[in-house]
Write a protein that holds these residues in place. Structure first.
Motif, PDB file in Angstrom:
ATOM      1  N   LEU A 126      43.168  33.073  28.852  1.00  0.00           N
ATOM      2  CA  LEU A 126      43.740  33.179  30.192  1.00  0.00           C
ATOM      3  C   LEU A 126      45.180  33.687  30.167  1.00  0.00           C
ATOM      4  O   LEU A 126      45.699  34.118  31.187  1.00  0.00           O
ATOM      5  N   LEU A 181      44.722  37.340  30.579  1.00  0.00           N
ATOM      6  CA  LEU A 181      43.767  37.737  31.618  1.00  0.00           C
ATOM      7  C   LEU A 181      44.356  38.710  32.642  1.00  0.00           C
ATOM      8  O   LEU A 181      43.789  39.773  32.890  1.00  0.00           O
ATOM      9  N   TYR A 231      32.866  33.003  28.545  1.00  0.00           N
ATOM     10  CA  TYR A 231      32.916  33.037  30.003  1.00  0.00           C
ATOM     11  C   TYR A 231      34.310  33.367  30.528  1.00  0.00           C
ATOM     12  O   TYR A 231      34.451  34.136  31.479  1.00  0.00           O
ATOM     13  N   ALA A 232      35.355  32.805  29.900  1.00  0.00           N
ATOM     14  CA  ALA A 232      36.715  32.899  30.457  1.00  0.00           C
ATOM     15  C   ALA A 232      37.111  34.346  30.765  1.00  0.00           C
ATOM     16  O   ALA A 232      37.678  34.615  31.823  1.00  0.00           O
ATOM     17  N   TYR A 290      35.381  37.399  34.527  1.00  0.00           N
ATOM     18  CA  TYR A 290      36.180  38.247  35.409  1.00  0.00           C
ATOM     19  C   TYR A 290      35.863  39.730  35.203  1.00  0.00           C
ATOM     20  O   TYR A 290      35.945  40.524  36.128  1.00  0.00           O
ATOM     21  N   GLY A 342      36.292  28.908  20.910  1.00  0.00           N
ATOM     22  CA  GLY A 342      36.512  29.101  22.349  1.00  0.00           C
ATOM     23  C   GLY A 342      37.159  27.885  22.855  1.00  0.00           C
ATOM     24  O   GLY A 342      37.696  27.705  23.849  1.00  0.00           O
TER      25      GLY A 342
END
Lengths: 324, 287
Positions: free
Chosen positions: B131, B134, B222-223, B227, B287
């Motif tokens: 993140l 991101l 997923y993180a 997106y 993760g």
């Protein structure tokens, strides 16, 4: 001495060295340290990897630092430099402060639960126990499943209307509780779900640690008249030091980065009561259109994790040196 | 009497012999049940009609229905998502093994200060939280028109998986004896010939580890992919489940069915390759 079944021995050594050095054992150890075995042209081999790092990790990191000094909203072409304002805002923002606190609860809480249960399981499943392979395989399985999927499963347990936990509560004569939409129980449930899902990792690390302890030490302590508790406390636990270091650091980083399972179980709510810094970064950018501010949070998260990892590493490795 | 320091002795008593065996057995049993409970509840939920309000702890007493699985497949696009995941995880894993092994070779065989700096950078990159990159990564990908593309997500997955792969490969190569390579060189092999014909064939065990850690990691990621991939045509399994779950939050049986379908490949692969999983274990929690 009893004759060892060779396959078991090989497997255990494999696990032990996997945990100790994160690598499977090589056929034979190196004879001497290698320096400049090859010419400089061999360095070309890592150029593709470095190019990927430069474009997709280093550039975003640097550009994130740059963004964190702007008031960019994430889509409009105009923005302006605002200096340290975003960082100053981190210190005054009550939401960020409480989310940071929750993040530490996730990191430290998960680490504690996983060490207690993981070490307990390793101690229970070390040695000859019937059905231990099956038990280990089942306890380890959730580690391989996406936290998104495990979160969906756990939602079915904790949800309000027809959740399994509420069914039990009602059957016992109690009242339904909104487990996931109250701050305290939401945070607790997320810590438990994350710890239980990854307890298999800690278990395997401690099992490998236990199997790397030579029985001679325990036998020597036994001859010296130490009872079972003393042997555990003074021989087994100190010799597990490398396993503690590996497991604690992995779990701490995992807990501080927590994201997926929160998204599925509570979405960070109610409000931001169960948000971690990671989920708050997503919300701040995509829902609140504060790209600059969310970039500052990203930089802060990276620094927090890097500093804590280095500190934990230093503390845990210093203790190991003292024992030698 | 050949006792080495790293020998397993199944005959050694447990360290805590003073705890009764029955108590230990109860503890293990409780943990096993706890781990199976979510899977069990998902199964009972997915086999019941949405209108069936009996407790999910009770196995369905009425006729079992497949309607939820049909909905997961048709509305959730779960099978399309699985195909996407097979493609993305497969290509990413292959690239990570190739690029990782190549990149590790100079780092293991040429100990200059430049290469030590590259190794340090590599370890540092393992700590970067998804993140944290991101926001800029998302704008970069959108400028490159790489959002909702396979190549975009594959490049990102390869980049985020490579540091651990390079770390594992270079540590493994350093423990391989140089003498074999030296012999090959004396026999007239070039540096690259000795890499391809001598080193690479010896990398099977570490490649199994890297492959499993990367494959499982990318399959579950997923993180970032949540997106990057937002269209049903490109979504991989984790973003697809999350999206189906948030849309269908009132239709939990279908969501449970979708999540169960997503678990099947992992369980099947785990059953067949358990030996290799044990080796790759530790890295799996990255993760």
């Amino acid at each position: 001495m009893s004759v060892q079944p060779p396959r078991l021995q090989e497997d255990a050594t494999t696990v032990a060295s996997t945990v100790a050095h994160l690598i499977p054992p090589a056929p034979r150890p190196a004879r001497r340290p290698v320096k400049r075995f090859a010419g400089a042209s061999v360095n070309l081999l890592y150029v593709p990897a470095l190019a990927l790092f430069a474009v997709f990790t280093v550039y975003p990191l640097v550009s994130g630092v740059r963004l964190s000094f702007t008031d960019w909203d994430g889509y409009s072409p105009s923005w302006s430099w605002i200096g340290w304002s975003n960082y100053a805002r981190l210190f005054t923002d009550a939401t960020f402060r409480s989310v940071l606190l929750t993040t530490f609860v996730y990191g430290i809480g998960s680490t504690l639960v996983q060490q207690v249960l993981g070490l307990g399981l390793a101690l229970a499943l070390d040695g000859k126990v019937r059905g231990r392979s099956a038990a280990k395989a089942i306890i380890y399985l959730p580690v391989l499943v996406s936290p998104i999927v495990m979160g969906t499963f756990y939602y079915l347990l904790f949800q309000y209307d027809n959740g399994a936990l509420n069914d039990v509560v009602v059957a016992l004569g109690g009242e339904r509780h909104a487990w996931l939409s109250t701050a305290a129980s939401g945070v607790t449930i997320i810590v438990i779900v994350n710890s239980i899902q990854f307890v298999g990792t800690s278990m395997i690390i401690y099992l490998a640690g236990l199997q790397s302890i030579s029985p001679e030490y325990t036998e020597a302590a036994m001859l010296d008249g130490a009872n079972a508790w003393q042997r555990f406390w003074t021989v087994t636990l100190p010799l597990l030091q490398p396993a503690f270091a590996t497991s604690i650091i992995l779990n701490l980083i995992g807990g501080l980065k927590l994201f997926d399972v929160i998204q599925v179980l509570t979405g960070g709510g109610p409000g931001t009561a169960t948000s971690s810094v990671s989920t708050l970064i997503g919300t701040t950018y995509f829902a609140n259109q504060a790209a600059g501010y969310s970039a500052a949070m990203g930089v802060a998260l990276f620094l927090i994790i890097a500093i804590l990892t280095v500190l934990a590493n230093a503390a845990l490795n210093r203790r190991r040196l003292e024992q030698q | 009497m050949t006792t080495t320091t790293r020998t397993v002795t199944p005959s050694t008593p447990r360290p805590l012999t003073w705890i009764p065996n029955s108590l230990v057995a109860v503890f293990v049993l409780v943990m096993v049940v706890l781990q199976m409970l979510p899977f069990y509840v998902a199964l009972t939920t997915s086999l019941k009609a949405k209108t069936d309000l009996s407790s999910q702890l009770i196995f369905p007493t009425k006729a079992l229905i497949v309607e939820n699985f049909v909905q997961a497949a048709t509305q959730g696009g779960i099978f399309r998502a699985m195909l996407n995941s097979v493609l993305v995880a497969g290509v990413s894993t292959a690239l990570v093994c190739i690029l990782g092994a190549l990149a590790a070779y100079p780092l293991a065989r040429r100990a200059t200060s430049l290469n030590r700096a590259v190794l340090t950078l590599n370890v540092g990159l393992m700590m970067v939280p998804a993140l944290s990159i991101l926001v800029p990564l998302y704008s970069l990908l959108s400028q490159m028109r790489a959002l909702n593309t396979y190549w975009g997500v594959i490049l990102v997955m390869v980049t985020t998986s490579l540091p651990l792969a390079i770390f594992l490969y270079s540590a493994f190569m350093r423990s391989l004896p140089v003498s074999v390579e030296e012999a090959a060189r004396i026999d007239g092999a070039s540096l690259f010939q000795s890499l391809f014909y001598v080193i690479i064939p010896m990398l099977k065990p570490v490649t199994a580890t890297v492959g499993i850690v990367t494959g499982v990691g990318v399959w579950n990621e997923y993180a970032l992919s949540g997106y990057i991939l937002t269209t049903p045509e490109t979504r991989t399994i984790a973003p697809a489940i999350a999206s189906f779950f948030s849309i269908q939050s009132s239709n939990l049986p279908a969501a449970a069915a979708a999540a169960l379908i997503a678990v099947v490949p992992i369980v099947v692969v785990y059953l067949f390759l358990q030996k290799y999983f044990v080796r790759g274990l530790v890295g799996a929690e990255k993760g």
